[in-house]
Structure formats: structure tokens, C-alpha cells
Design an enzyme around this catalytic site. Structure first.
Site, PDB file in Angstrom:
ATOM      1  N   PRO A   1       7.083 -10.025  -3.771  1.00 23.28           N
ATOM      2  CA  PRO A   1       6.548  -8.713  -4.147  1.00 23.28           C
ATOM      3  C   PRO A   1       5.029  -8.634  -4.343  1.00 23.28           C
ATOM      4  O   PRO A   1       4.527  -8.399  -5.446  1.00 23.28           O
ATOM      5  CB  PRO A   1       7.296  -8.415  -5.446  1.00 23.28           C
ATOM      6  CG  PRO A   1       7.536  -9.758  -6.043  1.00 23.28           C
ATOM      7  CD  PRO A   1       7.806 -10.664  -4.870  1.00 23.28           C
ATOM      8  N   CYS A   2       4.300  -8.756  -3.254  1.00 20.57           N
ATOM      9  CA  CYS A   2       2.849  -8.633  -3.333  1.00 20.57           C
ATOM     10  C   CYS A   2       2.426  -7.208  -3.698  1.00 20.57           C
ATOM     11  O   CYS A   2       1.299  -6.997  -4.155  1.00 20.57           O
ATOM     12  CB  CYS A   2       2.203  -9.094  -2.033  1.00 20.57           C
ATOM     13  SG  CYS A   2       2.815  -8.280  -0.554  1.00 20.57           S
ATOM     14  N   HIS A   3       3.337  -6.247  -3.562  1.00 25.28           N
ATOM     15  CA  HIS A   3       3.021  -4.865  -3.953  1.00 25.28           C
ATOM     16  C   HIS A   3       2.837  -4.739  -5.469  1.00 25.28           C
ATOM     17  O   HIS A   3       2.265  -3.773  -5.940  1.00 25.28           O
ATOM     18  CB  HIS A   3       4.099  -3.899  -3.458  1.00 25.28           C
ATOM     19  CG  HIS A   3       5.463  -4.160  -4.002  1.00 25.28           C
ATOM     20  ND1 HIS A   3       6.323  -5.097  -3.454  1.00 25.28           N
ATOM     21  CD2 HIS A   3       6.133  -3.613  -5.062  1.00 25.28           C
ATOM     22  CE1 HIS A   3       7.449  -5.111  -4.139  1.00 25.28           C
ATOM     23  NE2 HIS A   3       7.363  -4.218  -5.117  1.00 25.28           N
TER      24      HIS A   3
END
Length: 167
Positions: A128-130
Site C-alpha cells: 500500500p504505497c498509497h
């Protein structure tokens, strides 16, 4: 053997790429670092791993999954793998800054390097780089575009009645 499939999602088509027994990438349609895909892809029902990826992403987008249980093998160097491991530690519905991730890695001056590794993450949504934002709380770059990042963060935001918020 490398193979891929296209998965429909509320944020547009996602290309899931597997190699052997592991997921190596999930790309958005307009992903900044997406490689060319030249064939029509695998049928999900013919590939147990891609079927699992598709099912888990479907559950995530339906609000029934907050973590992923998939074998991952993204291509990257040792530092990138350390950053991506930290990304997987960010709980659903929470965010961290690049500086916080750098401190968690024991390298407080490495916020920019963390940002570069974050931007190179090939497994969007699952890793989850978001969930990484600027130190001032602003939304910063995202390979899928800021509108997708905004959508994903809003999707993960707890309902008002769970957090005690009125609105």
C-alpha cells in the site's frame, strides 16, 4: 513462467503480473513505470495464483478485506525491499509520511530515498504505497495518479459511526 491478467476495479483496470508462484506486479492502466504487456494475458480460472489475486482485490474493493495474503516477489534492490516491507506494516485506514518510514528503517535522513523506493513499488494496492503522504499531510505523487490515491485513501477511511465522528 511470467503471466498476467487484467482485473476490473473501481479505479480502472489493474494488470496483475505473476512469475512462478508469486505476484510480482499490480499496475494501473496509466501506471508511470508499467512495462508493455504484449499478449492477451492468462485466464484467471486457468491460473490459481491470478485467481487468488483477483479474488482478494475484489474483496478489498468491496470493503471486505483490509490485508492481503499473497506470495510476493517484486523485483527490486535490498533497500527497496526494506521500504516495501514497511509499507505492508501501515495498517488499513492509516497513513505515514516518508520521514516516518525513514525513521522506522533507522535512517532518519533517508526520506527522499524512501520516496524513490515508494515510487518504484511495482505491486500497487497490495503493497500500500498509497498510504504514504507528505510530512504536512498533503497527497504527494502516486504512480496511478493522485485521483486514484485520493480514492483509495477515502475507500479505507473508517465510517463516521466507527470513529465517533458526526460527519
Amino acid at each position: 513462467m511470467r503471466r498476467h491478467t487484467i482485473i476490473d476495479s473501481p479505479v480502472g483496470p489493474l494488470t496483475a503480473v505473476a512469475d512462478g508462484d508469486a505476484l510480482i506486479a499490480v499496475y494501473f492502466e496509466a501506471h508511470g513505470r508499467r512495462p508493455a504487456v504484449t499478449d492477451h494475458g492468462a485466464r484467471v480460472d486457468d491460473d490459481p495464483l491470478l485467481a487468488r489475486v483477483s479474488a482478494q482485490l475484489g474483496e478489498y474493493f468491496a470493503g471486505r478485506r483490509t490485508t492481503f495474503d499473497l506470495p510476493l516477489a517484486p523485483p527490486g534492490d535490498a533497500f527497496q525491499h526494506r521500504v516495501w516491507a514497511q509499507l505492508r506494516e501501515i495498517p488499513y485506514g492509516e497513513t505515514r509520511s516518508y520521514g516516518q518510514l525513514a525513521r522506522a528503517l533507522g535512517q532518519p535522513g533517508a526520506a527522499q530515498a524512501v520516496g524513490n523506493a515508494n515510487g518504484a513499488n511495482p505491486i500497487s494496492v497490495v503493497v500500500p504505497c498509497h498510504r504514504v503522504i507528505g510530512s504536512d499531510g498533503s497527497l504527494t505523487g502516486y504512480a496511478g495518479g493522485l485521483e486514484r490515491k485520493r480514492w483509495l485513501l477515502a475507500h479505507e477511511e473508517p465510517a463516521a459511526d466507527v470513529t465517533g465522528r458526526l460527519f
